[in-house]
Write an enzyme that holds these catalytic residues in place. Structure first.
Site, mmCIF file in Angstrom:
data_model
loop_
_atom_site.group_PDB
_atom_site.id
_atom_site.type_symbol
_atom_site.label_atom_id
_atom_site.label_comp_id
_atom_site.label_asym_id
_atom_site.label_seq_id
_atom_site.Cartn_x
_atom_site.Cartn_y
_atom_site.Cartn_z
ATOM 1 N N HIS A 60 40.534 -8.489 43.037
ATOM 2 C CA HIS A 60 41.512 -7.415 43.195
ATOM 3 C C HIS A 60 42.855 -8.022 43.612
ATOM 4 O O HIS A 60 42.938 -9.197 43.948
ATOM 5 C CB HIS A 60 41.107 -6.480 44.344
ATOM 6 C CG HIS A 60 39.783 -5.833 44.224
ATOM 7 N ND1 HIS A 60 39.623 -4.551 43.768
ATOM 8 C CD2 HIS A 60 38.536 -6.270 44.545
ATOM 9 C CE1 HIS A 60 38.349 -4.217 43.809
ATOM 10 N NE2 HIS A 60 37.666 -5.247 44.279
ATOM 11 N N GLU B 51 40.060 -9.601 47.615
ATOM 12 C CA GLU B 51 41.448 -9.178 47.408
ATOM 13 C C GLU B 51 42.367 -10.396 47.496
ATOM 14 O O GLU B 51 42.220 -11.215 48.399
ATOM 15 C CB GLU B 51 41.879 -8.187 48.494
ATOM 16 C CG GLU B 51 41.144 -6.875 48.472
ATOM 17 C CD GLU B 51 41.745 -5.849 47.522
ATOM 18 O OE1 GLU B 51 42.734 -6.160 46.835
ATOM 19 O OE2 GLU B 51 41.212 -4.730 47.490
ATOM 20 N N HIS C 293 39.173 -6.007 38.832
ATOM 21 C CA HIS C 293 38.964 -4.589 39.093
ATOM 22 C C HIS C 293 39.233 -3.785 37.824
ATOM 23 O O HIS C 293 38.547 -2.796 37.535
ATOM 24 C CB HIS C 293 39.886 -4.159 40.241
ATOM 25 C CG HIS C 293 39.492 -2.886 40.900
ATOM 26 N ND1 HIS C 293 40.295 -2.268 41.823
ATOM 27 C CD2 HIS C 293 38.406 -2.090 40.794
ATOM 28 C CE1 HIS C 293 39.715 -1.157 42.257
ATOM 29 N NE2 HIS C 293 38.564 -1.028 41.637
ATOM 30 N N ASP D 237 44.421 -4.137 38.439
ATOM 31 C CA ASP D 237 44.420 -5.421 39.147
ATOM 32 C C ASP D 237 43.232 -6.298 38.736
ATOM 33 O O ASP D 237 42.209 -5.768 38.311
ATOM 34 C CB ASP D 237 44.449 -5.190 40.670
ATOM 35 C CG ASP D 237 43.315 -4.336 41.208
ATOM 36 O OD1 ASP D 237 43.025 -3.271 40.639
ATOM 37 O OD2 ASP D 237 42.708 -4.738 42.217
#
Length: 185
Positions: free
Chosen positions: A35, A117, A156, A166
């Site tokens: 992400h 992330e 994602h 993303d």
């Protein structure tokens, strides 16, 4: 290189998020989802990503936060622009990162995935430090969760097409795979 003990990175900064669920034993971890996030959007640094994942985001800090401060979301880890890794949820539990999602016909990807992330945006190039940290983290995750393979590492956008974009065009998948393969050599 990292060390994982009881689902936690020994060498990372830890901030335990309340936004997780225990992982059912029948769901083997077999997917890695990449992400991106920046808070406020397009700005890097600061405590706001951690605040969001901990449920402590102050809506008065930025107008955008008024839209998201009540979200209950998390990821297993965040990799900052300088390559620093912060862990929020044990890899043995489900972080709330994927939302409505599907991978190869399997819905609810949080059940069987790890969410990482990267501090960034869809269009801002990621840093060398981020790629290096991601590669080292993925190699360690593959040791503990061997069902995560080249074919089960996705963005994602791949598990929530039309809803999520993303990690975006700025994420260099060939570079990531090349760096990952070079560790084995």
């Amino acid at each position: 290189m990292y060390t994982i003990k009881n689902g936690w990175l020994v060498d990372a900064e830890i901030h335990k998020s309340p936004h997780f669920t225990e992982r059912d034993k029948e769901h083997d971890v077999s997917l890695l989802v990449v992400h991106n996030i920046s808070l406020p959007p397009g700005q890097f640094g600061g405590p706001y990503i951690t605040d969001l994942f901990l449920g402590n985001l102050d809506k008065a800090v930025d107008p955008f936060f008024e839209e998201i401060y009540q979200l209950e979301v998390s990821a297993h880890c965040l990799i900052r622009r300088d390559g620093k890794v912060i862990q929020y949820v044990s890899f043995d539990n489900k972080a709330w990162h994927a939302g409505v999602s599907n991978f190869n016909g399997r819905e609810r990807c949080n059940d069987f995935s790890i969410g990482i992330e990267l501090e960034g945006t869809d269009t801002t190039p990621y840093t060398e430090e981020q790629y290096n940290s991601l590669v080292c983290l993925v190699k360690k995750l593959q040791e503990s969760y061997p069902l995560i393979t080249h074919n089960t590492m996705v963005g994602h956008c791949d598990i929530a097409p039309g809803r999520k974009t993303d990690p975006g065009e700025a994420f260099d998948w060939p570079k990531f795979y090349h760096l990952l393969a070079s560790i084995d050599e």
